[in-house]
Scaffold this motif. Sequence first.
Motif, PDB file in Angstrom:
ATOM      1  N   ARG B  67       0.823  -1.216   0.000  1.00  0.00           N
ATOM      2  CA  ARG B  67       0.000   0.000   0.000  1.00  0.00           C
ATOM      3  C   ARG B  67       0.861   1.271   0.000  1.00  0.00           C
ATOM      4  NH1 ARG B  67      -3.090   1.252   4.271  1.00  0.00           N
ATOM      5  NH2 ARG B  67      -1.714   0.239   5.780  1.00  0.00           N
ATOM      6  N   PHE B  68       2.006   1.221   0.670  1.00  0.00           N
ATOM      7  CA  PHE B  68       2.892   2.391   0.765  1.00  0.00           C
ATOM      8  C   PHE B  68       4.131   2.163  -0.101  1.00  0.00           C
ATOM      9  CE2 PHE B  68       1.690   3.969   5.331  1.00  0.00           C
ATOM     10  CZ  PHE B  68       0.350   3.959   4.985  1.00  0.00           C
ATOM     11  N   THR B  69       4.648   3.269  -0.644  1.00  0.00           N
ATOM     12  CA  THR B  69       5.878   3.215  -1.430  1.00  0.00           C
ATOM     13  C   THR B  69       6.796   4.347  -0.994  1.00  0.00           C
ATOM     14  OG1 THR B  69       4.699   2.304  -3.345  1.00  0.00           O
ATOM     15  CG2 THR B  69       6.881   3.263  -3.731  1.00  0.00           C
ATOM     16  N   ILE B  70       8.013   3.984  -0.648  1.00  0.00           N
ATOM     17  CA  ILE B  70       9.016   4.986  -0.290  1.00  0.00           C
ATOM     18  C   ILE B  70       9.893   5.249  -1.514  1.00  0.00           C
ATOM     19  CG2 ILE B  70      10.646   3.263   0.608  1.00  0.00           C
ATOM     20  CD1 ILE B  70      11.438   5.325   2.777  1.00  0.00           C
ATOM     21  N   SER B  71      10.254   6.494  -1.713  1.00  0.00           N
ATOM     22  CA  SER B  71      11.131   6.857  -2.835  1.00  0.00           C
ATOM     23  C   SER B  71      11.961   8.060  -2.425  1.00  0.00           C
ATOM     24  CB  SER B  71      10.312   7.166  -4.086  1.00  0.00           C
ATOM     25  OG  SER B  71       9.450   8.276  -3.858  1.00  0.00           O
ATOM     26  N   ARG B  72      12.920   8.409  -3.235  1.00  0.00           N
ATOM     27  CA  ARG B  72      13.766   9.555  -2.925  1.00  0.00           C
ATOM     28  C   ARG B  72      14.235  10.216  -4.205  1.00  0.00           C
ATOM     29  NH1 ARG B  72      18.313   7.454   0.725  1.00  0.00           N
ATOM     30  NH2 ARG B  72      19.173   9.564   0.484  1.00  0.00           N
ATOM     31  N   ASP B  73      14.567  11.508  -4.093  1.00  0.00           N
ATOM     32  CA  ASP B  73      15.150  12.270  -5.179  1.00  0.00           C
ATOM     33  C   ASP B  73      16.409  12.920  -4.620  1.00  0.00           C
ATOM     34  OD1 ASP B  73      15.889  14.094  -7.150  1.00  0.00           O
ATOM     35  OD2 ASP B  73      13.823  14.653  -7.611  1.00  0.00           O
ATOM     36  N   ASN B  74      17.535  12.341  -4.913  1.00  0.00           N
ATOM     37  CA  ASN B  74      18.783  12.845  -4.349  1.00  0.00           C
ATOM     38  C   ASN B  74      19.158  14.221  -4.905  1.00  0.00           C
ATOM     39  OD1 ASN B  74      19.073  10.666  -2.657  1.00  0.00           O
ATOM     40  ND2 ASN B  74      20.571   9.597  -3.938  1.00  0.00           N
ATOM     41  N   SER B  75      18.631  14.581  -6.056  1.00  0.00           N
ATOM     42  CA  SER B  75      18.904  15.912  -6.604  1.00  0.00           C
ATOM     43  C   SER B  75      18.140  16.993  -5.837  1.00  0.00           C
ATOM     44  CB  SER B  75      18.545  15.971  -8.081  1.00  0.00           C
ATOM     45  OG  SER B  75      17.142  15.897  -8.266  1.00  0.00           O
ATOM     46  N   LYS B  76      17.084  16.580  -5.139  1.00  0.00           N
ATOM     47  CA  LYS B  76      16.267  17.534  -4.371  1.00  0.00           C
ATOM     48  C   LYS B  76      16.415  17.323  -2.860  1.00  0.00           C
ATOM     49  CE  LYS B  76      12.719  18.120  -7.926  1.00  0.00           C
ATOM     50  NZ  LYS B  76      11.271  17.997  -8.251  1.00  0.00           N
ATOM     51  N   ASN B  77      17.273  16.396  -2.456  1.00  0.00           N
ATOM     52  CA  ASN B  77      17.452  16.097  -1.022  1.00  0.00           C
ATOM     53  C   ASN B  77      16.113  15.819  -0.343  1.00  0.00           C
ATOM     54  OD1 ASN B  77      20.162  16.496  -1.409  1.00  0.00           O
ATOM     55  ND2 ASN B  77      20.332  18.287  -0.078  1.00  0.00           N
ATOM     56  N   THR B  78      15.298  15.012  -0.990  1.00  0.00           N
ATOM     57  CA  THR B  78      13.943  14.778  -0.499  1.00  0.00           C
ATOM     58  C   THR B  78      13.601  13.288  -0.560  1.00  0.00           C
ATOM     59  OG1 THR B  78      13.236  16.983  -1.215  1.00  0.00           O
ATOM     60  CG2 THR B  78      11.506  15.364  -0.795  1.00  0.00           C
ATOM     61  N   VAL B  79      12.934  12.826   0.495  1.00  0.00           N
ATOM     62  CA  VAL B  79      12.409  11.468   0.524  1.00  0.00           C
ATOM     63  C   VAL B  79      10.883  11.562   0.605  1.00  0.00           C
ATOM     64  CG1 VAL B  79      12.691  11.272   3.044  1.00  0.00           C
ATOM     65  CG2 VAL B  79      12.576   9.203   1.636  1.00  0.00           C
ATOM     66  N   TYR B  80      10.223  10.600  -0.004  1.00  0.00           N
ATOM     67  CA  TYR B  80       8.762  10.615  -0.099  1.00  0.00           C
ATOM     68  C   TYR B  80       8.175   9.335   0.481  1.00  0.00           C
ATOM     69  CZ  TYR B  80       9.998  14.090  -3.656  1.00  0.00           C
ATOM     70  OH  TYR B  80      10.528  15.165  -4.322  1.00  0.00           O
ATOM     71  N   LEU B  81       6.910   9.441   0.879  1.00  0.00           N
ATOM     72  CA  LEU B  81       6.151   8.255   1.249  1.00  0.00           C
ATOM     73  C   LEU B  81       4.787   8.370   0.580  1.00  0.00           C
ATOM     74  CD1 LEU B  81       6.262   5.616   2.931  1.00  0.00           C
ATOM     75  CD2 LEU B  81       5.008   6.854   4.716  1.00  0.00           C
ATOM     76  N   GLN B  82       4.572   7.555  -0.443  1.00  0.00           N
ATOM     77  CA  GLN B  82       3.281   7.501  -1.119  1.00  0.00           C
ATOM     78  C   GLN B  82       2.407   6.495  -0.390  1.00  0.00           C
ATOM     79  OE1 GLN B  82       2.044   9.267  -3.830  1.00  0.00           O
ATOM     80  NE2 GLN B  82       0.112   8.233  -3.357  1.00  0.00           N
ATOM     81  N   MET B  83       1.271   6.960   0.118  1.00  0.00           N
ATOM     82  CA  MET B  83       0.393   6.113   0.916  1.00  0.00           C
ATOM     83  C   MET B  83      -0.932   5.941   0.172  1.00  0.00           C
ATOM     84  SD  MET B  83       1.196   7.635   4.717  1.00  0.00           S
ATOM     85  CE  MET B  83       0.423   9.200   4.383  1.00  0.00           C
ATOM     86  N   ASN B  84      -1.216   4.723  -0.236  1.00  0.00           N
ATOM     87  CA  ASN B  84      -2.460   4.406  -0.944  1.00  0.00           C
ATOM     88  C   ASN B  84      -3.364   3.538  -0.070  1.00  0.00           C
ATOM     89  OD1 ASN B  84      -1.377   5.749  -3.174  1.00  0.00           O
ATOM     90  ND2 ASN B  84      -0.544   3.852  -4.054  1.00  0.00           N
ATOM     91  N   SER B  85      -4.613   3.464  -0.466  1.00  0.00           N
ATOM     92  CA  SER B  85      -5.585   2.615   0.248  1.00  0.00           C
ATOM     93  C   SER B  85      -5.519   2.839   1.752  1.00  0.00           C
ATOM     94  CB  SER B  85      -5.337   1.141  -0.078  1.00  0.00           C
ATOM     95  OG  SER B  85      -5.393   0.915  -1.465  1.00  0.00           O
ATOM     96  N   LEU B  86      -5.576   4.097   2.141  1.00  0.00           N
ATOM     97  CA  LEU B  86      -5.407   4.437   3.552  1.00  0.00           C
ATOM     98  C   LEU B  86      -6.558   3.910   4.394  1.00  0.00           C
ATOM     99  CD1 LEU B  86      -3.866   7.954   3.097  1.00  0.00           C
ATOM    100  CD2 LEU B  86      -2.866   6.112   4.459  1.00  0.00           C
ATOM    101  N   ARG B  87      -6.201   3.520   5.615  1.00  0.00           N
ATOM    102  CA  ARG B  87      -7.166   2.963   6.578  1.00  0.00           C
ATOM    103  C   ARG B  87      -7.123   3.807   7.852  1.00  0.00           C
ATOM    104  NH1 ARG B  87      -4.430  -2.851   5.770  1.00  0.00           N
ATOM    105  NH2 ARG B  87      -3.417  -2.231   7.728  1.00  0.00           N
ATOM    106  N   ALA B  88      -8.133   3.644   8.660  1.00  0.00           N
ATOM    107  CA  ALA B  88      -8.194   4.408   9.912  1.00  0.00           C
ATOM    108  C   ALA B  88      -6.975   4.141  10.790  1.00  0.00           C
ATOM    109  CB  ALA B  88      -9.482   4.076  10.664  1.00  0.00           C
TER     110      ALA B  88
END
Lengths: 107, 121
Positions: B67-88
Motif C-alpha cells: 500500500r505504501f511506497t518509499i522513494s527519494r530524489d537525491n537531486s532535491k534532497n527529499t524522501v517521499y512516502l506515497q500512501m495508498n488505500s489508507l485505513r483508519a
Amino acid sequence: DIQMTQSPSSLSASVGDRVTISCQATQDIRNYLNWYQQKPGKAPKVLIFDASNLETGVPSRFSGSGSGTDFIFTISSLQPEDIATYYCQQYDHFPLTFGQGTRLEIK
Amino acid sequence: QVQLVESGGGVVQPGRSLRLSCAASGFTFSTYTMHWVRQAPDKGLEWVALISYDASNTKYADSVKGRFTISRDNSKNTVYLQMNSLRADDTGVYYCAKDYSTYVMTTVRYWGQGTLVTVSS
C-alpha cells in the motif's frame, strides 16, 4: 518479527533516584539495540546506541547495558527534565521493532 | 546541523491516497539511508519503511507492504512516502528519519518533527 518487551510500562520515581528499565528481545539481537527518549509533543531522540554507547551530547547519568536478548537502561540520578517515555529498539533484523515504551513520571 | 522537515500530512478519507515529503539538509543526503516511522495517537513507535542511499533497496513493515511506497530524489534532497488505500489505523504522526551510517542500512539516528495524518470519513 522480533518482539521487544519493556518493563515496567510506567514508572514513578523521585528526583535523585536511580531508575532502571528492562528490555527483552524474542531472539538474539547481539548488541544492536538503541534507547530513545520522547518528551510529550516532541520527536524521539536517541540516547544510547549499540546497547551501551552514549550518543554525543547526552548526559552521563544515562547508560545502557546488555547483549543477546536482555538489556537494561539506567538513569543514575533522575532529574526533572528526564520526564519522558523511553523506548528500546532492535536493528539486528528487519523490520526494525520497538518496545512498547516506558512512561517515566516524577513522584 | 541535520534538519528534516516533513510535509504533506492532513485529513484524508479511508481508501484515498496521500503523499508525504521530507526535505533534508545539513548532511550529504545522497549517502544515507532514510526511514519513515509513525506513531498512532497516544501509542508507541512503529517503523514503516526505509530506502537505501541510492534507492536500490527498500524495506517495509508488513502493515503497509503493498500500500505504501518509499522513494527519494537525491537531486532535491527529499524522501517521499506515497500512501495508498489508507485505513483508519494509518492515522498518526509520521516521522522522517536519517540513518546512522553512510552507505549502509542500520537504524534511525535523527528525526524530523513529524507530520500528522488523519484517516477519517
